[in-house]
Design an enzyme around this catalytic site. Structure first.
Site, PDB file in Angstrom:
ATOM      1  N   HIS A  50       8.509   7.254  -9.596  1.00  0.00           N
ATOM      2  CA  HIS A  50       9.224   7.584  -8.359  1.00  0.00           C
ATOM      3  C   HIS A  50      10.619   6.969  -8.353  1.00  0.00           C
ATOM      4  O   HIS A  50      10.946   6.125  -9.185  1.00  0.00           O
ATOM      5  CB  HIS A  50       8.436   7.095  -7.130  1.00  0.00           C
ATOM      6  CG  HIS A  50       8.334   5.604  -7.042  1.00  0.00           C
ATOM      7  ND1 HIS A  50       7.357   4.875  -7.680  1.00  0.00           N
ATOM      8  CD2 HIS A  50       9.112   4.687  -6.394  1.00  0.00           C
ATOM      9  CE1 HIS A  50       7.517   3.579  -7.430  1.00  0.00           C
ATOM     10  NE2 HIS A  50       8.584   3.445  -6.661  1.00  0.00           N
ATOM     11  N   HIS A  56      14.969   1.946   1.141  1.00  0.00           N
ATOM     12  CA  HIS A  56      13.694   1.288   0.846  1.00  0.00           C
ATOM     13  C   HIS A  56      13.734  -0.189   1.232  1.00  0.00           C
ATOM     14  O   HIS A  56      12.781  -0.714   1.802  1.00  0.00           O
ATOM     15  CB  HIS A  56      13.395   1.453  -0.647  1.00  0.00           C
ATOM     16  CG  HIS A  56      12.148   0.797  -1.120  1.00  0.00           C
ATOM     17  ND1 HIS A  56      10.962   0.836  -0.415  1.00  0.00           N
ATOM     18  CD2 HIS A  56      11.887   0.073  -2.257  1.00  0.00           C
ATOM     19  CE1 HIS A  56      10.032   0.186  -1.092  1.00  0.00           C
ATOM     20  NE2 HIS A  56      10.572  -0.294  -2.191  1.00  0.00           N
TER      21      HIS A  56
END
Length: 215
Positions: A50, A56
């Protein structure tokens, strides 16, 4: 033009970061009962191979859909760190000065341990190493679970390891991208193109990718 799939399969044995949701696949329709097949898939945005968006770890960081799609094709340089042992830091001296590279792919060899507890004991980037990558504008790829140390059964042996996720913060805080859980990098050429296109998820902090090397 040679190509290689560098993607870990999204099956029931997917290794996820501790605390992340597991990958689950459930039949939603079947040939026997419905005449067609549909599978319900539940997974986190950081499952399998990913890409991490800046959001994030950075509250004001960009989401994946704020990057143009062509941004996910990288002129990559392989950095061989396969001599690193369990939970060893990768030092700044490993970072090349390569004006033609957009991404450094750190090969640790830890993809050999995918699906085992040992996978959590991967080498990691020292904060200074990530900072040097960020200073030179390099996105980062790795064949490990994270560029930072991961929690594991060997946590008692983590003396001297950094707290938090400083490598993520250096990279994502510089508006760069991180691709994790690559595989099959062992005999790639030093220079190649890494194509790692995310799903078109609105406002995503990360997404599974199909990572392909082309050279």
């Amino acid at each position: 033009m040679p190509t290689r799939d560098l993607t870990q399969p999204l099956d029931d044995g997917v290794t996820v970061y501790p605390g992340d949701p597991p990958v689950e696949r459930t039949p939603a329709a079947t040939h026997a009962s419905d005449g067609y097949r549909v599978t319900e898939v539940r997974l986190g945005t950081h499952s399998g191979t990913h890409v991490d968006a800046p959001s994030h770890t950075e509250p004001d960081g960009k989401n994946l859909d704020e990057f143009a799609v062509e941004r996910f094709a990288f002129d990559a340089r392989l950095v061989d760190c396969s001599s690193s042992g369990a939970r060893d830091p990768v030092c700044p001296e490993s970072v090349p000065d390569d004006a033609d590279a957009e991404m450094l792919v750190f090969r640790t060899g830890w993809d050999d341990h995918w699906g085992t507890e040992r996978y959590y004991d991967h080498p990691y980037l020292a904060r200074e190493t990530a900072a040097k990558c960020a200073e030179r504008g390099y996105h980062v790829g790795t064949d490990a679970l994270s560029p930072d140390p991961s929690p594991s059964a060997r946590d008692a042996e983590r003396d001297g390891e950094p707290d938090g996720v400083p490598a993520h913060r250096e990279l994502l805080g510089s508006d760069l991208l991180v691709v994790e859980n690559l595989t099959g990098t062992d005999d790639l050429p030093e220079r190649f193109e890494l194509r790692a296109y995310p799903l078109a998820l609105a406002g995503a902090d990360g997404s599974p990718v199909r990572a392909v090397a082309v050279w």
